[in-house]
Motif scaffolding. Structure first.
Motif, mmCIF file in Angstrom:
data_model
loop_
_atom_site.group_PDB
_atom_site.id
_atom_site.type_symbol
_atom_site.label_atom_id
_atom_site.label_comp_id
_atom_site.label_asym_id
_atom_site.label_seq_id
_atom_site.Cartn_x
_atom_site.Cartn_y
_atom_site.Cartn_z
ATOM 1 N N CYS A 1 42.065 -8.141 15.555
ATOM 2 C CA CYS A 1 40.263 -9.304 15.799
ATOM 3 C C CYS A 1 39.848 -8.786 14.819
ATOM 4 C CB CYS A 1 40.226 -8.193 17.829
ATOM 5 S SG CYS A 1 38.655 -8.302 18.123
ATOM 6 N N THR A 2 38.722 -9.550 15.214
ATOM 7 C CA THR A 2 37.232 -9.200 13.967
ATOM 8 C C THR A 2 36.200 -8.970 13.928
ATOM 9 O OG1 THR A 2 37.582 -10.671 12.224
ATOM 10 C CG2 THR A 2 38.929 -8.426 11.512
ATOM 11 N N VAL A 3 34.973 -8.582 13.888
ATOM 12 C CA VAL A 3 34.094 -8.923 14.196
ATOM 13 C C VAL A 3 33.208 -9.418 12.871
ATOM 14 C CG1 VAL A 3 31.394 -8.453 15.981
ATOM 15 C CG2 VAL A 3 34.115 -7.214 16.947
ATOM 16 N N GLU A 4 32.052 -9.977 13.250
ATOM 17 C CA GLU A 4 30.888 -10.085 11.591
ATOM 18 C C GLU A 4 29.326 -10.275 12.033
ATOM 19 O OE1 GLU A 4 32.069 -14.011 10.452
ATOM 20 O OE2 GLU A 4 33.787 -13.079 9.347
ATOM 21 N N GLY A 5 29.018 -9.800 11.689
ATOM 22 C CA GLY A 5 27.455 -9.863 12.077
ATOM 23 C C GLY A 5 27.158 -8.766 13.149
ATOM 24 N N THR A 6 27.618 -7.580 13.209
ATOM 25 C CA THR A 6 26.654 -6.822 13.771
ATOM 26 C C THR A 6 27.754 -5.402 12.614
ATOM 27 O OG1 THR A 6 26.820 -6.108 15.564
ATOM 28 C CG2 THR A 6 28.833 -6.515 15.563
ATOM 29 N N SER A 7 27.062 -4.741 13.188
ATOM 30 C CA SER A 7 27.662 -3.597 12.824
ATOM 31 C C SER A 7 27.935 -2.188 13.755
ATOM 32 C CB SER A 7 26.613 -2.213 11.594
ATOM 33 O OG SER A 7 25.942 -1.851 11.919
ATOM 34 N N ASN A 8 28.788 -0.838 13.589
ATOM 35 C CA ASN A 8 29.570 0.058 14.668
ATOM 36 C C ASN A 8 29.429 -0.559 15.862
ATOM 37 O OD1 ASN A 8 30.320 2.820 15.365
ATOM 38 N ND2 ASN A 8 27.933 3.348 15.844
ATOM 39 N N PRO A 9 30.338 -1.146 16.009
ATOM 40 C CA PRO A 9 30.573 -2.479 17.633
ATOM 41 C C PRO A 9 31.614 -1.255 18.473
ATOM 42 C CG PRO A 9 31.812 -3.140 15.737
ATOM 43 C CD PRO A 9 30.952 -2.608 15.267
ATOM 44 N N ASN A 10 31.175 -1.470 20.024
ATOM 45 C CA ASN A 10 31.499 -0.430 20.600
ATOM 46 C C ASN A 10 33.374 -2.064 20.508
ATOM 47 O OD1 ASN A 10 29.845 0.725 23.035
ATOM 48 N ND2 ASN A 10 30.794 1.402 21.260
ATOM 49 N N LEU A 11 34.348 -1.823 20.128
ATOM 50 C CA LEU A 11 35.650 -2.553 20.549
ATOM 51 C C LEU A 11 36.856 -2.220 21.825
ATOM 52 C CD1 LEU A 11 35.870 -2.779 16.775
ATOM 53 C CD2 LEU A 11 34.681 -4.484 18.449
ATOM 54 N N TYR A 12 37.782 -3.579 22.561
ATOM 55 C CA TYR A 12 37.987 -3.887 23.282
ATOM 56 C C TYR A 12 38.858 -4.304 23.431
ATOM 57 C CZ TYR A 12 33.587 -1.337 25.420
ATOM 58 O OH TYR A 12 32.310 -0.642 25.869
ATOM 59 N N TRP A 13 40.303 -3.898 23.540
ATOM 60 C CA TRP A 13 41.384 -4.593 24.346
ATOM 61 C C TRP A 13 41.869 -4.665 25.572
ATOM 62 C CZ3 TRP A 13 43.461 -8.157 21.629
ATOM 63 C CH2 TRP A 13 43.775 -7.915 19.468
ATOM 64 N N PHE B 1 40.122 -4.289 14.788
ATOM 65 C CA PHE B 1 40.251 -3.554 16.229
ATOM 66 C C PHE B 1 42.453 -4.188 16.653
ATOM 67 C CE2 PHE B 1 40.095 -0.954 18.721
ATOM 68 C CZ PHE B 1 41.024 -0.213 20.110
ATOM 69 N N ILE B 2 43.334 -3.955 16.182
ATOM 70 C CA ILE B 2 44.265 -4.258 15.856
ATOM 71 C C ILE B 2 45.504 -3.543 17.037
ATOM 72 C CG2 ILE B 2 47.116 -4.295 14.784
ATOM 73 C CD1 ILE B 2 45.309 -3.402 12.328
ATOM 74 N N LEU B 3 45.929 -4.715 17.815
ATOM 75 C CA LEU B 3 46.494 -3.811 19.269
ATOM 76 C C LEU B 3 48.087 -4.049 18.652
ATOM 77 C CD1 LEU B 3 47.237 -3.312 21.726
ATOM 78 C CD2 LEU B 3 46.861 -5.948 22.127
ATOM 79 N N SER B 4 49.253 -3.186 18.755
ATOM 80 C CA SER B 4 50.116 -3.277 18.317
ATOM 81 C C SER B 4 51.529 -2.759 19.085
ATOM 82 C CB SER B 4 50.688 -2.451 17.166
ATOM 83 O OG SER B 4 49.549 -2.333 15.745
ATOM 84 N N SER B 5 52.481 -3.141 18.894
ATOM 85 C CA SER B 5 53.754 -2.646 19.656
ATOM 86 C C SER B 5 55.333 -2.997 18.547
ATOM 87 C CB SER B 5 54.116 -3.861 21.161
ATOM 88 O OG SER B 5 55.769 -3.223 21.579
ATOM 89 N N LYS B 6 55.843 -1.396 18.788
ATOM 90 C CA LYS B 6 57.386 -1.615 18.492
ATOM 91 C C LYS B 6 58.231 -1.898 18.813
ATOM 92 C CE LYS B 6 56.297 2.886 16.511
ATOM 93 N NZ LYS B 6 56.024 4.749 15.588
ATOM 94 N N PHE C 1 48.108 -12.787 28.019
ATOM 95 C CA PHE C 1 46.999 -13.239 27.409
ATOM 96 C C PHE C 1 46.022 -11.688 27.156
ATOM 97 C CE2 PHE C 1 44.678 -16.357 25.819
ATOM 98 C CZ PHE C 1 42.880 -16.501 26.218
ATOM 99 N N TYR C 2 45.744 -11.574 25.719
ATOM 100 C CA TYR C 2 45.793 -10.470 25.232
ATOM 101 C C TYR C 2 44.132 -11.038 24.509
ATOM 102 C CZ TYR C 2 49.484 -7.803 26.450
ATOM 103 O OH TYR C 2 50.679 -7.478 26.227
ATOM 104 N N LEU C 3 43.152 -10.164 25.142
ATOM 105 C CA LEU C 3 41.348 -10.099 24.688
ATOM 106 C C LEU C 3 41.161 -9.404 24.147
ATOM 107 C CD1 LEU C 3 40.508 -12.235 28.119
ATOM 108 C CD2 LEU C 3 40.405 -12.783 26.642
ATOM 109 N N CYS C 4 40.383 -9.706 23.002
ATOM 110 C CA CYS C 4 39.727 -8.610 22.625
ATOM 111 C C CYS C 4 38.534 -8.986 22.162
ATOM 112 C CB CYS C 4 39.601 -8.789 20.503
ATOM 113 S SG CYS C 4 38.767 -7.552 19.845
ATOM 114 N N ALA C 5 37.271 -7.677 22.705
ATOM 115 C CA ALA C 5 35.582 -7.888 22.680
ATOM 116 C C ALA C 5 34.734 -6.878 21.984
ATOM 117 C CB ALA C 5 35.474 -7.664 24.461
ATOM 118 N N TRP C 6 34.310 -7.605 22.078
ATOM 119 C CA TRP C 6 32.562 -6.216 21.639
ATOM 120 C C TRP C 6 31.123 -6.382 22.224
ATOM 121 C CZ3 TRP C 6 28.118 -7.180 18.993
ATOM 122 C CH2 TRP C 6 27.623 -8.269 19.265
ATOM 123 N N LYS C 7 30.880 -5.346 21.883
ATOM 124 C CA LYS C 7 29.410 -5.591 22.335
ATOM 125 C C LYS C 7 29.147 -3.814 21.312
ATOM 126 C CE LYS C 7 28.387 -1.631 25.597
ATOM 127 N NZ LYS C 7 27.851 -0.706 25.144
#
Lengths: 112, 113
Positions: B23-35, B74-79, B88-94
């Motif tokens: 997940c990547t966010v454009e147009g802002t800096s230091n966002p809070n990121l969520y999965w 922001f990266i979500l991983s599993s081994k 359904f996996y959702l990325c979000a920012w604020k």
């Protein structure tokens, strides 16, 4: 433990009438509340929010009401339109915690 | 304006295989990121959030992990995926440090077979 509950899984309303979606929460520390709309296979879209210092916020056809003593939040949509048919989620957070907690959602169907 | 990109849109993986969602966010800096994850017929479950590079808070102690190698990534991983990881996996920012709305990506539909 479910801190945010939407007790109605579904709701059907005639076009042009009012839709009322409800949400209950348990934690009195929550101080910022939001409503989201979600279509299938898409991310939720923000609709409207309210701070705990207010009891009402309005944006076009959407009005959110907050009753802090009852720990109850509602979303009114007037008039309802077929395009409003979607799943609606309430969400809340406590300032400074960064954690946003969502309800289980209510599926709204607006009948033409 | 700010935009959020999440990929892939759909993914089918066998049990025991690894996972990486980005997940990547454009147009802002230091966002809070969520999965978040939405299981079938369920609400949105908070998995991880991050308020800065390298800082991850976990809400669900399962076989998933998250990383934030850059400010707006922001990266979500599993081994090793489990059947129960389907969803359904959702990325979000604020915007950081304020009470403001989360803005979501379009999600990734993960099916573990």
């Amino acid at each position: 433990d479910q801190q945010v509950k939407q007790n109605s899984p579904s709701l059907s309303v005639q076009e042009g009438r009012i839709s009322i979606l409800n949400c209950d929460y348990t934690n009195s520390m929550f101080d910022y509340f939001l409503w989201y709309k979600k279509y299938p296979a898409e991310g939720p879209t923000f609709l409207i929010s309210i701070s705990s210092i207010k009891d009402k916020n309005e944006d076009g056809r959407f009005t959110v009401f907050l009753n802090k003593s009852a720990k109850h939040l509602s979303l009114h949509i007037v008039p309802s339109q077929p395009g409003d048919s979607a799943v609606y989620f309430c969400a809340t957070t406590t300032s400074g915690t960064y954690k946003y907690i969502f309800g289980t959602g209510t599926r709204l169907k607006v009948l033409a | 304006s700010q935009t959020i990109h999440q990929w892939p849109a759909t993914l089918v993986q066998p049990v025991g295989s690894p996972l990486s969602l980005e997940c990547t966010v454009e147009g802002t800096s230091n966002p809070n990121l969520y999965w978040y994850r939405q299981a079938a017929g369920r609400g949105l479950q908070l998995l991880f959030y991050s308020i800065g590079i390298g800082q991850i808070s976990s809400e669900v102690p399962q076989n998933l992990s998250a990383s934030r190698p850059q400010d707006r990534q922001f990266i979500l991983s599993s081994k090793k995926l489990l059947l129960s990881d389907s969803g359904f996996y959702l990325c979000a920012w604020k915007k950081g440090a304020t009470n403001s709305p989360l803005h979501f990506g379009n999600g990734t539909r993960l099916t573990v077979t």
